[in-house]
Write a protein that holds these residues in place. Sequence first.
Motif, PDB file in Angstrom:
ATOM      1  N   LEU A 147       2.412  -7.300  -1.837  1.00 38.91           N
ATOM      2  CA  LEU A 147       1.501  -6.365  -1.180  1.00 38.91           C
ATOM      3  C   LEU A 147       0.735  -7.132  -0.106  1.00 38.91           C
ATOM      4  CD1 LEU A 147      -0.038  -4.398  -4.194  1.00 38.91           C
ATOM      5  CD2 LEU A 147       1.896  -3.757  -2.763  1.00 38.91           C
ATOM      6  N   ILE A 148       0.758  -6.632   1.117  1.00 37.42           N
ATOM      7  CA  ILE A 148       0.002  -7.205   2.221  1.00 37.42           C
ATOM      8  C   ILE A 148      -1.359  -6.523   2.233  1.00 37.42           C
ATOM      9  CG2 ILE A 148      -0.035  -7.642   4.716  1.00 37.42           C
ATOM     10  CD1 ILE A 148       2.401  -8.872   3.275  1.00 37.42           C
ATOM     11  N   LYS A 149      -2.405  -7.312   2.337  1.00 42.78           N
ATOM     12  CA  LYS A 149      -3.771  -6.769   2.320  1.00 42.78           C
ATOM     13  C   LYS A 149      -3.915  -5.657   3.365  1.00 42.78           C
ATOM     14  CE  LYS A 149      -8.592  -8.126   2.701  1.00 42.78           C
ATOM     15  NZ  LYS A 149      -9.513  -9.253   2.798  1.00 42.78           N
ATOM     16  N   GLY A 150      -4.408  -4.507   2.914  1.00 40.68           N
ATOM     17  CA  GLY A 150      -4.673  -3.383   3.802  1.00 40.68           C
ATOM     18  C   GLY A 150      -3.464  -2.528   4.142  1.00 40.68           C
ATOM     19  N   GLU A 151      -2.260  -2.884   3.650  1.00 42.76           N
ATOM     20  CA  GLU A 151      -1.050  -2.089   3.913  1.00 42.76           C
ATOM     21  C   GLU A 151      -0.568  -1.458   2.606  1.00 42.76           C
ATOM     22  OE1 GLU A 151       2.016  -4.298   5.895  1.00 42.76           O
ATOM     23  OE2 GLU A 151       0.598  -5.139   7.360  1.00 42.76           O
ATOM     24  N   PRO A 152      -0.816  -0.152   2.411  1.00 41.79           N
ATOM     25  CA  PRO A 152      -0.446   0.488   1.146  1.00 41.79           C
ATOM     26  C   PRO A 152       1.057   0.506   0.907  1.00 41.79           C
ATOM     27  CG  PRO A 152      -1.914   1.904   2.435  1.00 41.79           C
ATOM     28  CD  PRO A 152      -1.506   0.764   3.319  1.00 41.79           C
ATOM     29  N   LEU A 153       1.444   0.248  -0.329  1.00 45.19           N
ATOM     30  CA  LEU A 153       2.811   0.462  -0.800  1.00 45.19           C
ATOM     31  C   LEU A 153       2.875   1.933  -1.190  1.00 45.19           C
ATOM     32  CD1 LEU A 153       5.600  -0.576  -1.833  1.00 45.19           C
ATOM     33  CD2 LEU A 153       4.471  -0.989  -4.031  1.00 45.19           C
ATOM     34  N   ARG A 154       3.846   2.662  -0.650  1.00 42.09           N
ATOM     35  CA  ARG A 154       3.914   4.107  -0.883  1.00 42.09           C
ATOM     36  C   ARG A 154       5.277   4.483  -1.456  1.00 42.09           C
ATOM     37  NH1 ARG A 154       2.113   8.856   3.268  1.00 42.09           N
ATOM     38  NH2 ARG A 154       3.182  10.560   2.246  1.00 42.09           N
ATOM     39  N   GLU A 155       5.262   5.410  -2.425  1.00 39.34           N
ATOM     40  CA  GLU A 155       6.504   5.922  -3.001  1.00 39.34           C
ATOM     41  C   GLU A 155       6.359   7.406  -3.262  1.00 39.34           C
ATOM     42  OE1 GLU A 155       8.805   5.426  -7.161  1.00 39.34           O
ATOM     43  OE2 GLU A 155       8.452   3.567  -6.074  1.00 39.34           O
ATOM     44  N   GLU A 156       7.391   8.160  -2.926  1.00 41.22           N
ATOM     45  CA  GLU A 156       7.390   9.599  -3.148  1.00 41.22           C
ATOM     46  C   GLU A 156       8.033   9.945  -4.486  1.00 41.22           C
ATOM     47  OE1 GLU A 156       8.906  11.871   0.105  1.00 41.22           O
ATOM     48  OE2 GLU A 156       7.664  10.790   1.560  1.00 41.22           O
ATOM     49  N   TYR A 157       7.572  11.030  -5.070  1.00 38.95           N
ATOM     50  CA  TYR A 157       8.166  11.578  -6.284  1.00 38.95           C
ATOM     51  C   TYR A 157       9.578  12.036  -5.951  1.00 38.95           C
ATOM     52  CZ  TYR A 157       9.111  15.117  -9.851  1.00 38.95           C
ATOM     53  OH  TYR A 157       9.683  15.877 -10.839  1.00 38.95           O
ATOM     54  N   ARG A 158      10.536  11.640  -6.802  1.00 41.08           N
ATOM     55  CA  ARG A 158      11.941  11.969  -6.545  1.00 41.08           C
ATOM     56  C   ARG A 158      12.572  12.799  -7.666  1.00 41.08           C
ATOM     57  NH1 ARG A 158      12.030   6.276  -5.184  1.00 41.08           N
ATOM     58  NH2 ARG A 158      11.885   6.090  -2.935  1.00 41.08           N
ATOM     59  N   GLY A 159      11.807  13.282  -8.584  1.00 43.40           N
ATOM     60  CA  GLY A 159      12.357  14.086  -9.671  1.00 43.40           C
ATOM     61  C   GLY A 159      12.103  13.449 -11.024  1.00 43.40           C
TER      62      GLY A 159
END
Length: 194
Positions: free
Chosen positions: A116-128
Amino acid sequence: MKKISLILSFLFLSIGLFGCQQNNNEKVDNEPSDIQSLETKAEVIEEDFVYRLVTEKAEYGKNEPIKIYAELEYTGDKEEIEIFHSASPFSFSMVETTRNYEIGYFMEEPLLSTKLIKGEPLREEYRGSGGYDAAQDKKEYIEFMKQIMNQEFPEGHYVVNGIADFDVRVIEGMEQKKDYKIKALVEFKVKNSN
């Protein structure tokens, strides 16, 4: 051979648990509710991490794609930090409250790491999500779950129990770690679009 036996045992255990993650007590919710009062965004801060859980709408039409995502952001002193987790640090289990059905969220459990880079959110979408035991579950539950697994959500009120589950090594190169299990809730309704 031991590895294959272990994997098969885990697979059968997981399949057996699908049926245990439900409550088949049919309960109908006939009370009107205010869509504006539904919590569609949640943010939880735990130490150097911010966990966000969002559903893009409070109300979706029947069979409309459900848009949910989770984010994890590092806000600590370092420029980056490595986290360790299963196939994903995020899970999206749900409860459909009008039928009182639990919708499990299953994933493989290898040990993976992500920087994780400071200030850069890790994002993931719901896939089922979802699952059922054809031998033990009631027909209504199986039909409901088949729709969920095809991402065709039936009418109802859904509460998403989101979790960011990961750990951080306290001392580089050592096995000492700090576990995080950050939880948040959002909710949405699915209505017939007629």
